[in-house]
Design a protein around this motif. Structure first.
Motif: not given
Length: 87
Positions: A40-44, A52-59, A77-79
């Protein structure tokens, strides 16, 4: 009766963990190679291979090479599920 196809098998892992990351920027040290799958959520993420920063999102999932440090940040919040592999 039709059979459903078998689920793909994953390579055996030494261990797995479930985790939660709250808003902030963190640096993690890695021993074994990791594959992180967002639940769940997204992170960089900024790994040694990234400029550079790379974005990832569930799933989505991303891999962290063994024996390094990487930065991760989230604005919420990311799980995640993290699988550790001994190469």
């Amino acid at each position: 009766m039709a059979r459903s196809p078998a689920a793909p098998s994953s390579p055996p892992t030494a261990r797995s963990t479930l985790g939660i990351i709250t808003a902030g920027t963190y640096t993690f040290g890695v021993g074994d190679r990791e594959i992180v799958t967002l639940i769940a959520g997204e992170v960089e993420v900024k790994r040694p291979v990234d400029t550079d920063w790379v974005k990832f999102a569930a799933p989505q999932a991303f891999e962290i090479q063994a024996n390094c440090e990487y930065d991760i940040r989230t604005y919420g919040v990311a799980e995640y599920l993290c699988d550790y592999y001994k190469d």
